[in-house]
Design a protein around this motif. Structure first.
Motif, PDB file in Angstrom:
ATOM      1  N   GLY A   7      24.408  -2.858 -33.293  1.00 34.41           N
ATOM      2  CA  GLY A   7      24.603  -1.306 -33.602  1.00 34.41           C
ATOM      3  C   GLY A   7      25.589  -1.357 -34.851  1.00 34.41           C
ATOM      4  N   PRO A   8      25.561  -0.240 -35.587  1.00 32.68           N
ATOM      5  CA  PRO A   8      26.370  -0.446 -36.776  1.00 32.68           C
ATOM      6  C   PRO A   8      27.888  -0.467 -36.411  1.00 32.68           C
ATOM      7  CG  PRO A   8      25.815   1.965 -36.247  1.00 32.68           C
ATOM      8  CD  PRO A   8      24.917   1.028 -35.192  1.00 32.68           C
ATOM      9  N   ILE A 111      20.429  -4.337 -26.404  1.00 38.01           N
ATOM     10  CA  ILE A 111      21.007  -2.894 -26.177  1.00 38.01           C
ATOM     11  C   ILE A 111      21.190  -2.498 -27.814  1.00 38.01           C
ATOM     12  CG2 ILE A 111      22.946  -1.720 -25.439  1.00 38.01           C
ATOM     13  CD1 ILE A 111      23.094  -4.422 -23.204  1.00 38.01           C
ATOM     14  N   ASN A 112      20.812  -1.483 -28.041  1.00 34.00           N
ATOM     15  CA  ASN A 112      20.895  -0.697 -29.427  1.00 34.00           C
ATOM     16  C   ASN A 112      21.752   0.447 -29.485  1.00 34.00           C
ATOM     17  OD1 ASN A 112      20.851  -0.036 -32.111  1.00 34.00           O
ATOM     18  ND2 ASN A 112      18.969   1.139 -31.782  1.00 34.00           N
ATOM     19  N   ILE A 113      22.920   0.437 -29.786  1.00 34.22           N
ATOM     20  CA  ILE A 113      23.906   1.791 -29.743  1.00 34.22           C
ATOM     21  C   ILE A 113      23.800   2.312 -31.176  1.00 34.22           C
ATOM     22  CG2 ILE A 113      26.352   2.351 -29.106  1.00 34.22           C
ATOM     23  CD1 ILE A 113      26.926   0.234 -27.559  1.00 34.22           C
ATOM     24  N   TYR A 175      24.856  -2.672 -43.043  1.00 28.68           N
ATOM     25  CA  TYR A 175      23.975  -2.438 -41.920  1.00 28.68           C
ATOM     26  C   TYR A 175      22.564  -1.881 -42.232  1.00 28.68           C
ATOM     27  CZ  TYR A 175      22.337  -0.655 -37.503  1.00 28.68           C
ATOM     28  OH  TYR A 175      21.621  -0.139 -36.414  1.00 28.68           O
ATOM     29  N   LEU A 176      22.629  -0.645 -42.820  1.00 27.60           N
ATOM     30  CA  LEU A 176      21.519  -0.031 -43.073  1.00 27.60           C
ATOM     31  C   LEU A 176      20.464  -0.811 -43.777  1.00 27.60           C
ATOM     32  CD1 LEU A 176      22.871   3.542 -44.172  1.00 27.60           C
ATOM     33  CD2 LEU A 176      21.801   2.927 -41.856  1.00 27.60           C
ATOM     34  N   ASP A 177      21.009  -1.548 -44.949  1.00 33.38           N
ATOM     35  CA  ASP A 177      20.157  -2.392 -45.619  1.00 33.38           C
ATOM     36  C   ASP A 177      19.603  -3.567 -45.058  1.00 33.38           C
ATOM     37  OD1 ASP A 177      20.580  -0.655 -47.681  1.00 33.38           O
ATOM     38  OD2 ASP A 177      21.911  -1.887 -48.756  1.00 33.38           O
ATOM     39  N   ILE A 195      20.549   3.299 -27.014  1.00 31.17           N
ATOM     40  CA  ILE A 195      21.748   4.049 -26.346  1.00 31.17           C
ATOM     41  C   ILE A 195      22.470   5.227 -27.134  1.00 31.17           C
ATOM     42  CG2 ILE A 195      24.005   3.749 -24.965  1.00 31.17           C
ATOM     43  CD1 ILE A 195      21.844   2.630 -23.461  1.00 31.17           C
ATOM     44  N   ASP A 196      22.412   6.248 -26.642  1.00 27.87           N
ATOM     45  CA  ASP A 196      23.332   7.261 -27.408  1.00 27.87           C
ATOM     46  C   ASP A 196      24.694   6.963 -27.467  1.00 27.87           C
ATOM     47  OD1 ASP A 196      24.604   9.416 -28.468  1.00 27.87           O
ATOM     48  OD2 ASP A 196      23.818  10.897 -27.074  1.00 27.87           O
ATOM     49  N   GLY A 197      25.191   6.424 -28.690  1.00 26.21           N
ATOM     50  CA  GLY A 197      26.619   6.203 -28.813  1.00 26.21           C
ATOM     51  C   GLY A 197      27.441   7.063 -29.229  1.00 26.21           C
ATOM     52  N   THR A 198      27.117   8.392 -29.184  1.00 29.93           N
ATOM     53  CA  THR A 198      28.146   9.393 -29.278  1.00 29.93           C
ATOM     54  C   THR A 198      28.991   9.888 -27.922  1.00 29.93           C
ATOM     55  OG1 THR A 198      26.355  11.227 -29.044  1.00 29.93           O
ATOM     56  CG2 THR A 198      26.852  10.199 -31.161  1.00 29.93           C
TER      57      THR A 198
END
Ligand code: AP5
Ligand code: MG
Length: 214
Positions: A7-8, A111-113, A175-177, A195-198
């Motif tokens: 995750g970022p 796990i991707n937040i 992170y994006l790149d 996973i919705d990290g908000t």
């Protein structure tokens, strides 16, 4: 459980990692924490990493990969581990796959937040950490009992050097790149758990456990 948490910056990887490792009794391997510890102790590795980290850039793959290989060979990783902040490039992911292959093991889940930039910046800038035990707080979302003081050992909380707005923006762009391609990489392997990290810290943890134990 052999897990990666992805995750970022500021998404909440470390926060969730603390709860996940307790539930599954596995070691938490955070490359960022390993580097910060080396910087604090003024080791050769710390000196090599500091310039990259202060600018919000990634430490070169060859440095990172050998550290993780070494850490995974330790006996406490035999029944599982949680990798936090590694891999972060496709090159690191390919090296990790090769290493796990050699060890005859596979990842169970990645796990991707996920959260938007505005939330990430607010979380990173408001983060405070304990320099002694590493506990993480937030000035708004996760406050210590006494302002500026660690609940666990009373140390004076500090701000990470890379948690200033400009560096956080660079980290998000990096992170994006460089890291975002891993979503497709692990998606193609059928390992991804989005996973919705908000959500709140507790709601995210409940969802992670539910999905892992499904
Ligand atoms: P690293 O330490 O991994 O930093 P990062 O990836 O930028 O992620 P963070 O630790 O900033 O965020 P987090 O997702 O853990 O969020 P947290 O849970 O603390 O890496 C640092 C640097 O090291 C890199 O820039 C690079 O230079 C180098 N590096 C590391 N690994 C590398 C690699 N593999 N290759 C190359 N270079 C590498 O939460 C943030 C804040 O939000 C906290 O205050 C928390 O209390 C709060 N919070 C958490 N969840 C919630 C929620 N749900 N709601 C409200 N607040 C929340
Ligand atoms: Mg972290």
């Amino acid at each position: 459980m052999r897990l990666v948490i992805l995750g970022p910056p500021g998404a909440g990887k470390g926060t969730q990692a603390d709860s996940i490792i307790k539930r599954y009794d596995i070691p938490h391997i955070s490359t960022g924490d390993i580097f910060r510890e080396n910087i604090k102790n003024e080791t050769e590795l710390g000196k090599e990493c500091k310039g990259f980290m202060d600018k919000g850039l990634l430490v070169p793959d060859d440095l990172v990969v050998s550290i993780v290989q070494d850490r995974l060979s330790k006996s406490d990783c035999q029944n599982g581990f949680l990798l936090d902040g590694f891999p972060r490039t496709v090159g690191q992911a390919v090296s990790l796959d090769a290493e796990l292959d050699k060890m005859g093991i596979k990842l169970d889940k990645v796990i991707n937040i996920e959260a938007d930039k505005e939330i990430l910046v607010e979380r990173a800038i408001g983060r405070r950490v304990c320099p002694s035990c590493g506990a993480t707080y937030h000035i708004k979302f996760n406050r210590p009992q006494e302002e500026g003081q660690c609940d666990l050992d009373g140390s004076k909380l500090i701000q990470r050097e890379d948690d200033v707005e400009e560096t956080v923006a660079t980290r998000i762009q990096v992170y994006l790149d460089q890291t975002l391609p891993l979503i497709n990489y692990y998606g193609a392997q059928g390992l991804l758990l989005n996973i919705d990290g908000t959500q709140s810290i507790d709601a995210i943890f409940d969802q992670i456990v539910q999905e892992l134990e499904r």
